[in-house]
Write a protein that holds these residues in place. Structure first.
Motif, PDB file in Angstrom:
ATOM      1  N   HIS A 292      -6.949   2.584   7.206  1.00  0.00           N
ATOM      2  CA  HIS A 292      -6.163   3.719   7.195  1.00  0.00           C
ATOM      3  C   HIS A 292      -5.595   3.495   5.688  1.00  0.00           C
ATOM      4  O   HIS A 292      -5.197   4.519   5.027  1.00  0.00           O
ATOM      5  N   ASN A 293      -4.941   2.216   5.457  1.00  0.00           N
ATOM      6  CA  ASN A 293      -4.207   1.930   4.140  1.00  0.00           C
ATOM      7  C   ASN A 293      -5.010   2.406   2.954  1.00  0.00           C
ATOM      8  O   ASN A 293      -4.866   2.950   2.041  1.00  0.00           O
ATOM      9  N   ILE A 294      -6.356   1.887   2.958  1.00  0.00           N
ATOM     10  CA  ILE A 294      -7.248   2.071   1.914  1.00  0.00           C
ATOM     11  C   ILE A 294      -7.880   3.460   1.756  1.00  0.00           C
ATOM     12  O   ILE A 294      -7.923   3.935   0.572  1.00  0.00           O
ATOM     13  N   CYS A 295      -8.219   4.206   2.819  1.00  0.00           N
ATOM     14  CA  CYS A 295      -8.297   5.675   2.741  1.00  0.00           C
ATOM     15  C   CYS A 295      -7.511   6.637   2.231  1.00  0.00           C
ATOM     16  O   CYS A 295      -7.565   7.317   1.578  1.00  0.00           O
TER      17      CYS A 295
ATOM     18  N   HIS B 162       1.736  18.681   9.548  1.00  0.00           N
ATOM     19  CA  HIS B 162       0.833  17.784   8.635  1.00  0.00           C
ATOM     20  C   HIS B 162      -0.534  17.831   8.552  1.00  0.00           C
ATOM     21  O   HIS B 162      -1.045  18.263   7.474  1.00  0.00           O
ATOM     22  N   SER B 163      -1.058  18.088   9.938  1.00  0.00           N
ATOM     23  CA  SER B 163      -2.259  18.179   9.878  1.00  0.00           C
ATOM     24  C   SER B 163      -2.863  19.448   9.407  1.00  0.00           C
ATOM     25  O   SER B 163      -3.802  19.871   8.585  1.00  0.00           O
TER      26      SER B 163
ATOM     27  N   THR C  38       3.496   9.386   3.991  1.00  0.00           N
ATOM     28  CA  THR C  38       3.679   7.982   3.649  1.00  0.00           C
ATOM     29  C   THR C  38       5.143   7.330   3.725  1.00  0.00           C
ATOM     30  O   THR C  38       5.394   6.396   4.166  1.00  0.00           O
ATOM     31  N   LEU C  39       6.077   8.351   3.145  1.00  0.00           N
ATOM     32  CA  LEU C  39       7.462   7.867   3.332  1.00  0.00           C
ATOM     33  C   LEU C  39       8.129   8.080   4.515  1.00  0.00           C
ATOM     34  O   LEU C  39       9.045   7.323   5.135  1.00  0.00           O
ATOM     35  N   PHE C  40       7.534   8.853   5.817  1.00  0.00           N
ATOM     36  CA  PHE C  40       8.173   8.914   6.932  1.00  0.00           C
ATOM     37  C   PHE C  40       7.130   8.727   8.085  1.00  0.00           C
ATOM     38  O   PHE C  40       6.675   9.921   8.842  1.00  0.00           O
ATOM     39  N   PRO C  41       6.353   7.591   8.258  1.00  0.00           N
ATOM     40  CA  PRO C  41       5.333   7.353   9.126  1.00  0.00           C
ATOM     41  C   PRO C  41       5.569   7.382  10.619  1.00  0.00           C
ATOM     42  O   PRO C  41       4.724   7.385  11.405  1.00  0.00           O
ATOM     43  N   GLU C  42       6.774   7.243  10.707  1.00  0.00           N
ATOM     44  CA  GLU C  42       7.240   7.076  12.304  1.00  0.00           C
ATOM     45  C   GLU C  42       7.400   8.375  12.778  1.00  0.00           C
ATOM     46  O   GLU C  42       7.482   8.203  14.149  1.00  0.00           O
TER      47      GLU C  42
ATOM     48  N   PHE D   6       0.911  -1.063  -0.169  1.00  0.00           N
ATOM     49  CA  PHE D   6      -0.129   0.052   0.173  1.00  0.00           C
ATOM     50  C   PHE D   6       0.874   1.360   0.004  1.00  0.00           C
ATOM     51  O   PHE D   6       0.687   2.216  -0.449  1.00  0.00           O
ATOM     52  N   GLN D   7       1.849   1.195   0.924  1.00  0.00           N
ATOM     53  CA  GLN D   7       2.908   2.306   0.664  1.00  0.00           C
ATOM     54  C   GLN D   7       3.422   2.904  -0.426  1.00  0.00           C
ATOM     55  O   GLN D   7       3.520   3.828  -1.097  1.00  0.00           O
ATOM     56  N   VAL D   8       3.878   1.629  -1.299  1.00  0.00           N
ATOM     57  CA  VAL D   8       4.684   1.644  -2.620  1.00  0.00           C
ATOM     58  C   VAL D   8       3.595   2.098  -3.615  1.00  0.00           C
ATOM     59  O   VAL D   8       3.834   3.240  -4.409  1.00  0.00           O
TER      60      VAL D   8
END
Length: 319
Positions: free
Chosen positions: A261-264, A78-79, A64-68, A7-9
């Motif tokens: 979360h991934n799908i949305c 971000h928000s 997405t690239l830095f979810p941590e 999903f991330q890719v």
């Protein structure tokens, strides 16, 4: 874990493709603007819409690239950027839909005809108003408490664990979520109303053409159909993206399950990308610009091949 990586890719690829399409529209429009010192009202709306999409997808790409990254400043930034870009996309999309409706629809009500005559002159004010509304609606998210919304891997709240607000926030996440939904519903209603009116006008026009069929194609009807195809696809993508944003933002750990979360997140990234690509394919000027770039690349490649062949023959003759 593997599915999450997939999903991330996919999300990253989609964001990059969407940013390329939106960037292409902005660059073509800006080039025409600088060259002609004048730009049609519709193209101005497209530039603003695609610019807001660049900000939206750039923010999604970074998240997405830095979810941590869960520090307060990062989450707050971000928000605010997501709310700003998302709200701006909604309002600029509504402006585009209203503009198409007033320019193409054939209703004869006096109020409609008056707005039809004034809409081009009103576009700068509409764009400025949309930008200001988006900015104002994003400012409260500087003081929203996100700790009641974020969850760790065990689905427990992150409050007092790894995320603490240093500013003593007094706006709960639920209140912030309600504010965002309130701001987002207004342009959605404008978009649905104008799209419905335009579809009704087109249907009426097609019925008249069938009754007075002459055997020849009506260029105006074809233009209507092209615009309607764009608007119908945009309406579907708009609603899907809006529903995904609402589901993703529902303030509960249940809503933040990994699958949802991934799908949305993927839908929020896909919808503006698909529409930007459709805009390029359905817009004659943008399509010609793409063909010109492809032709230039093809000629340049042939020129490089010819130069390489000439250099090879020259080296062979000298030896």
């Amino acid at each position: 874990m593997l599915i999450h990586r997939i999903f991330q890719v996919v999300t990253v690829i989609d964001c990059v493709v969407g940013m390329m399409a939106s960037g292409f529209i902005v660059s073509v429009g800006s080039t025409d603007w600088m060259r002609r010192r004048k730009l049609p009202a519709c193209d101005r709306i497209l530039i603003c819409l695609c610019s807001s999409r660049l900000l939206l997808q750039g923010t999604i790409l970074h998240a997405t690239l830095f979810p941590e990254l869960t520090q307060w400043n990062v989450v707050r930034g971000h928000s605010v950027l997501l709310v700003l870009a998302s709200t701006a996309c909604l309002w600029f999309a509504a402006c585009l839909s209203v503009f198409y409706c007033l320019k193409i629809a054939t209703f004869t009500q006096p109020c409609f005809l008056l707005m039809k005559l004034r809409i081009s002159a009103m576009v700068p004010q509409l764009l400025l108003g949309s930008a200001l509304i988006s900015l104002v609606s994003s400012l409260p998210f500087l003081w929203v408490d996100y700790s009641s919304h974020l969850c760790n891997s065990t689905r427990s709240h992150l409050k007092n664990i790894s995320f603490e607000s240093p500013t003593g926030n007094n706006i709960s996440y639920f209140k912030g979520f309600v504010m965002y939904v309130t701001w987002a519903v207004v342009p959605l209603l404008f978009f649905i109303a104008s799209s419905t009116l335009l579809i009704a006008s087109l249907w009426k026009h097609i019925k008249q053409m069938r009754q007075n069929a002459t055997g020849f194609k009506d260029s105006k009807t074809e233009a209507h159909i092209t615009a309607i195809k764009s608007l119908i696809s945009f309406l579907m993508l708009y609603i899907c993206s809006f529903i995904a944003e609402i589901l993703l933002g529902i303030p509960s750990c249940q809503a933040m399950s990994r699958w949802k979360h991934n799908i949305c997140s993927l839908l929020i990234a896909v919808c503006p990308s698909v529409h930007s690509i459709l805009l390029v394919l359905l817009n004659v000027r943008l399509k010609l610009a793409v063909k010109s770039i492809l032709l230039y690349m093809k000629c340049h490649r042939k020129q490089d091949s010819a130069e390489a062949l000439w250099q090879e023959r020259k080296s062979m003759s000298s030896s």
